[in-house]
Design a protein around this motif. Sequence first.
Motif, short mmCIF file in Angstrom:
data_model
loop_
_atom_site.label_atom_id
_atom_site.label_comp_id
_atom_site.label_asym_id
_atom_site.label_seq_id
_atom_site.Cartn_x
_atom_site.Cartn_y
_atom_site.Cartn_z
N LEU A 207 -0.23 104.74 -14.76
CA LEU A 207 0.75 103.70 -15.03
C LEU A 207 1.87 103.70 -13.99
O LEU A 207 2.36 102.65 -13.55
N ALA A 208 2.28 104.89 -13.59
CA ALA A 208 3.35 104.95 -12.57
C ALA A 208 2.89 104.37 -11.25
O ALA A 208 3.62 103.63 -10.57
N VAL A 209 1.65 104.73 -10.93
CA VAL A 209 1.12 104.19 -9.66
C VAL A 209 1.03 102.68 -9.73
O VAL A 209 1.37 101.95 -8.80
N THR A 210 0.54 102.22 -10.93
CA THR A 210 0.43 100.75 -11.06
C THR A 210 1.78 100.07 -10.99
O THR A 210 1.99 99.05 -10.34
N PHE A 211 2.80 100.70 -11.64
CA PHE A 211 4.14 100.11 -11.61
C PHE A 211 4.72 100.11 -10.22
O PHE A 211 5.32 99.13 -9.77
N LEU A 212 4.53 101.24 -9.54
CA LEU A 212 5.05 101.32 -8.19
C LEU A 212 4.35 100.33 -7.26
O LEU A 212 4.98 99.71 -6.39
N GLY A 213 3.03 100.18 -7.46
CA GLY A 213 2.32 99.19 -6.62
C GLY A 213 2.78 97.79 -6.89
O GLY A 213 2.97 96.98 -5.99
N THR A 214 2.99 97.53 -8.21
CA THR A 214 3.48 96.18 -8.55
C THR A 214 4.86 95.95 -7.97
O THR A 214 5.20 94.88 -7.44
N LEU A 215 5.70 97.01 -8.09
CA LEU A 215 7.05 96.88 -7.55
C LEU A 215 7.02 96.71 -6.04
O LEU A 215 7.78 95.88 -5.48
N ALA A 216 6.16 97.45 -5.41
CA ALA A 216 6.06 97.31 -3.95
C ALA A 216 5.56 95.93 -3.56
O ALA A 216 6.03 95.30 -2.62
N PHE A 217 4.60 95.46 -4.34
CA PHE A 217 4.05 94.14 -4.04
C PHE A 217 5.08 93.06 -4.28
O PHE A 217 5.18 92.08 -3.56
N ALA A 218 5.88 93.26 -5.32
CA ALA A 218 6.91 92.26 -5.63
C ALA A 218 8.05 92.29 -4.62
O ALA A 218 8.65 91.28 -4.29
N SER A 219 8.36 93.50 -4.15
CA SER A 219 9.47 93.60 -3.20
C SER A 219 9.10 93.13 -1.81
O SER A 219 9.96 92.72 -1.04
N ALA A 220 7.82 93.14 -1.49
CA ALA A 220 7.39 92.69 -0.16
C ALA A 220 7.70 91.23 0.08
O ALA A 220 8.28 90.85 1.11
N PRO A 221 7.39 90.25 -0.80
CA PRO A 221 7.77 88.84 -0.58
C PRO A 221 9.26 88.64 -0.49
O PRO A 221 9.74 87.81 0.25
N THR A 222 10.02 89.44 -1.25
CA THR A 222 11.47 89.29 -1.20
C THR A 222 11.99 89.64 0.18
O THR A 222 12.82 88.94 0.77
N HIS A 223 11.48 90.76 0.74
CA HIS A 223 11.88 91.14 2.08
C HIS A 223 11.43 90.10 3.10
O HIS A 223 12.19 89.74 4.01
#
Length: 313
Positions: free
Chosen positions: A29-45
């Motif tokens: 779950l942590a990996v999934t959350f971190l991946g989702t967070l990373a994926f979400a933060s990439a478009p913002t950047h």
Amino acid sequence: MPKLLRTPRDCTPCSYRPARTMPSRLRALAVTFLGTLAFASAPTHAGLFDDEEARKQILQLRGQMAETQRALDQRIGELEAQARNRSIIDLFNQVETLKAEFARLRGQIELLQNELENTQKRQRDLYVDLDGRLRKVESTLAALPPPSAAPVAPAATAPTGAVTPPAAVADPSRAAAPAPVAAPPQAADPIAEQRAYDLGLEQFRAARYADAVASFQAFTRNFPRSTLLPSAQYWIGNSQYALRDYRGAITTQRQLLQQHPESAKAPDALLNIATAQSDLGELQAARASLQEVIAKYPSSEAAVKARQRLGIR
């Protein structure tokens, strides 16, 4: 009671697996959350990066537009300056053209003035020549002897044998005294007369009109019986006209017409009167004088000139 031993088989899977799989799920779950967070933060950047580039491009476009506007303003200013300079050049060219035209017209005026002066000089020389010829003719006519008196009829011869009565003896004491004979007028010196006249002509020919007037007036006083008197009065009038004394010229020429109406100078004198009247602005009087020239002297050269001035063929 004896204790029963549980074997691994007796253990249910449920009671055993949770103890072992819980951390793995959390990690997943942590990996999934971190991946989702990373994926979400990439478009913002990426979005932040795209906005920065857009601002830079907008600023760059604004700078280019400002530079283009400055270039356009500079070009327009140059074109306006060229237009003003071209207008000034055109005006300068027009001024130069007008100057050249003025110089050409001034040259023509000077040429016409020169031609007029030469024409007037030739006319004066012609008048002087004609006047000299007329003086020779008049001198020749004046030198001719007067016609002889009628011959006296011879006395009738007395018939033979006839007695002629004795002539009465005149009483010397009673004889009539002879009538006093009037002395003939003293003849003027022809050489002095000619010299005085030629002096006035030379002064007129040299354009010394005031001196010519004085010389011819002295001639008319000193030689009142001269055959050159009409010519002298004519040249007085011409000299006065040359001095722009138009009234005096008219008076002198009219005096010539009154005193010597049959003179050869009379037609030209009347024509000169018309010219002086025209210069005074008296056009009706000038026209009347020209018509008088034609009426009184139709076959003269002055009449030809009068017809030309009136437009009569």
